[in-house]
Design a protein around this motif. Structure first.
Motif, PDB file in Angstrom:
ATOM      1  N   ARG A  90       0.787  -0.983   0.233  1.00 24.03           N
ATOM      2  CA  ARG A  90      -0.143  -0.015  -0.265  1.00 24.03           C
ATOM      3  C   ARG A  90       0.899   1.213   0.008  1.00 24.03           C
ATOM      4  O   ARG A  90       0.580   2.064  -0.547  1.00 24.03           O
ATOM      5  CB  ARG A  90      -0.716  -0.037   1.148  1.00 24.03           C
ATOM      6  CG  ARG A  90      -1.735   1.484   1.230  1.00 24.03           C
ATOM      7  CD  ARG A  90      -2.403   1.230   2.745  1.00 24.03           C
ATOM      8  NE  ARG A  90      -1.366   1.449   3.642  1.00 24.03           N
ATOM      9  CZ  ARG A  90      -1.392   0.878   4.831  1.00 24.03           C
ATOM     10  NH1 ARG A  90      -2.230  -0.084   5.381  1.00 24.03           N
ATOM     11  NH2 ARG A  90      -0.528   1.081   5.754  1.00 24.03           N
ATOM     12  N   ARG A  93       2.569   1.724  -3.312  1.00 23.35           N
ATOM     13  CA  ARG A  93       1.415   2.421  -4.302  1.00 23.35           C
ATOM     14  C   ARG A  93       1.530   3.950  -4.135  1.00 23.35           C
ATOM     15  O   ARG A  93       1.605   4.481  -5.288  1.00 23.35           O
ATOM     16  CB  ARG A  93       0.037   1.859  -4.142  1.00 23.35           C
ATOM     17  CG  ARG A  93      -0.029   0.347  -4.616  1.00 23.35           C
ATOM     18  CD  ARG A  93      -1.575   0.100  -4.600  1.00 23.35           C
ATOM     19  NE  ARG A  93      -2.023  -0.920  -4.699  1.00 23.35           N
ATOM     20  CZ  ARG A  93      -2.307  -2.100  -3.960  1.00 23.35           C
ATOM     21  NH1 ARG A  93      -2.669  -1.673  -2.499  1.00 23.35           N
ATOM     22  NH2 ARG A  93      -2.829  -3.121  -3.886  1.00 23.35           N
ATOM     23  N   GLU A  97       2.836   7.025  -7.058  1.00 25.59           N
ATOM     24  CA  GLU A  97       1.955   8.308  -7.309  1.00 25.59           C
ATOM     25  C   GLU A  97       2.804   9.405  -7.243  1.00 25.59           C
ATOM     26  O   GLU A  97       2.866  10.466  -8.108  1.00 25.59           O
ATOM     27  CB  GLU A  97       0.786   8.340  -6.565  1.00 25.59           C
ATOM     28  CG  GLU A  97      -0.130   7.386  -6.562  1.00 25.59           C
ATOM     29  CD  GLU A  97      -1.402   7.363  -5.764  1.00 25.59           C
ATOM     30  OE1 GLU A  97      -1.331   8.392  -4.800  1.00 25.59           O
ATOM     31  OE2 GLU A  97      -2.576   6.573  -5.873  1.00 25.59           O
ATOM     32  N   GLU A 131       1.467  -7.550  -7.326  1.00 28.92           N
ATOM     33  CA  GLU A 131       0.490  -6.485  -7.039  1.00 28.92           C
ATOM     34  C   GLU A 131       1.160  -5.107  -7.956  1.00 28.92           C
ATOM     35  O   GLU A 131       0.522  -4.245  -8.325  1.00 28.92           O
ATOM     36  CB  GLU A 131       0.261  -6.172  -5.814  1.00 28.92           C
ATOM     37  CG  GLU A 131      -0.543  -7.358  -5.085  1.00 28.92           C
ATOM     38  CD  GLU A 131      -0.735  -7.068  -3.505  1.00 28.92           C
ATOM     39  OE1 GLU A 131      -1.659  -6.211  -3.514  1.00 28.92           O
ATOM     40  OE2 GLU A 131      -0.435  -7.905  -2.835  1.00 28.92           O
ATOM     41  N   LEU A 132       2.470  -4.913  -7.611  1.00 30.65           N
ATOM     42  CA  LEU A 132       3.091  -3.754  -7.878  1.00 30.65           C
ATOM     43  C   LEU A 132       3.463  -3.724  -9.334  1.00 30.65           C
ATOM     44  O   LEU A 132       3.473  -2.503 -10.031  1.00 30.65           O
ATOM     45  CB  LEU A 132       4.506  -3.523  -7.147  1.00 30.65           C
ATOM     46  CG  LEU A 132       4.032  -3.306  -5.623  1.00 30.65           C
ATOM     47  CD1 LEU A 132       5.515  -3.249  -4.751  1.00 30.65           C
ATOM     48  CD2 LEU A 132       3.253  -2.151  -5.395  1.00 30.65           C
ATOM     49  N   ILE A 135       1.233  -1.975 -11.897  1.00 29.16           N
ATOM     50  CA  ILE A 135       1.274  -0.430 -11.542  1.00 29.16           C
ATOM     51  C   ILE A 135       2.465   0.484 -12.136  1.00 29.16           C
ATOM     52  O   ILE A 135       2.501   1.370 -12.846  1.00 29.16           O
ATOM     53  CB  ILE A 135       1.018  -0.288 -10.156  1.00 29.16           C
ATOM     54  CG1 ILE A 135      -0.137  -0.915  -9.457  1.00 29.16           C
ATOM     55  CG2 ILE A 135       1.035   1.405  -9.743  1.00 29.16           C
ATOM     56  CD1 ILE A 135      -0.104  -0.827  -7.958  1.00 29.16           C
TER      57      ILE A 135
END
Length: 288
Positions: A90, A93, A97, A131-132, A135
């Motif tokens: 988390r 992420r 950004e 998961e990463l 992104i």
């Protein structure tokens, strides 16, 4: 042409985050790599910068004529404790950004697992990257990883195997000169193996803890699991800088667009200005 960036860690204690670009410019640097800071992205915790602070930092850098090419976040993405791992994903992420907001499309980081739980940590790393990676690939951000001393993988070649196993060109390797003796002291063979997946090189010196038959350092009790290394100015330790830069030159790294050298001396904060200027001059000589 390779870029030379300042790691501002020695200035964290007496300068505000927004002052770092001015510090870098005053010392002669055109580039600044952001490292974990209480007001931006602290170690292992959720980033504390909002979009307004990121925009203010971007403007201060532009006003100073300094570019921020990369961020250095450290999150426990390989923790065998799944509560920590989920939090780290988390947090990362949000770091991505911030990298996009700063036009700094590179994250130079660490595995941040545990050597006493190697298999569990490797499994956690791959689960986090599942998961990463989407992104990173969507946002055009590259992640480079250093097998830091006291991580689940410390040997440089084995770390490259772990990274290569992701099967993604969005992930590369950070070669940290002051970790070279933990890597296996294999710059001449590892750097060619990495090829264009070498994403960044950190430049500070260290002593070879293997010398004197393992008694270069003495820590008690004997046989404890402590890892010891330094971040000294170039020439004050045992790193073979001729070998390192010969390998970087032979593989074309020094001529690669986007290549990054980071000065990250942490041992002499009381002489940070002098040492930072010395590092910049010495790196220019080594490149030449």
């Amino acid at each position: 042409m390779v870029r030379i960036a300042l790691d501002p860690t020695p200035y964290h204690h007496d300068h505000a985050l927004l002052d770092f670009p001015d510090v870098a410019a005053r010392l002669g640097y055109e580039y600044l790599q952001l490292t974990p800071h209480a007001d931006f992205s602290p170690f292992f915790r959720h980033p504390k910068a909002d979009d307004e602070l990121a925009a203010a930092l971007k403007k201060r850098a532009a006003d100073a004529g300094v570019t921020i090419p990369a961020l250095l976040p450290v999150q426990r993405i390989s923790s065998p404790d799944d509560v920590q791992r989920v939090a780290a994903v988390r947090n990362m992420r949000r770091v991505i950004e911030l990298a996009v907001a700063l036009d700094a499309p590179v994250l130079n980081t660490e595995f941040s697992g545990r050597p006493e739980r190697q298999e569990d940590s490797e499994d956690a790393f791959y689960r986090s990257m599942e998961e990463l990676l989407p992104i990173l690939e969507r946002e055009g951000v590259r992640m480079n990883i250093d097998p830091h001393p006291d991580d689940f993988v410390e040997d440089g070649l084995e770390a490259w195997r772990v990274i290569r196993g992701l099967n993604s060109r969005s992930v590369g390797f950070v070669y940290v000169a002051s970790h070279t003796f933990h890597y296996g002291d294999r710059a001449a063979t590892l750097i060619p193996e990495l090829g264009d997946r070498l994403g960044a090189v950190y430049t500070a010196d260290t002593f070879d803890h293997h010398r004197s038959h393992g008694l270069r350092y003495i820590s008690n009790p004997p046989g404890n699991a402590a890892r010891v290394h330094q971040h000294l100015r170039i020439g004050d330790g045992d790193v073979d800088w001729f070998e390192l830069f010969s390998a970087l030159r032979a593989t074309g790294y020094l001529d690669r667009p986007g290549a990054l050298l980071v000065s990250n001396v942490f041992a002499e904060d009381e002489r940070a200005d002098e040492v930072s200027r010395f590092q910049l001059q010495k790196l220019r000589e080594l490149i030449g």
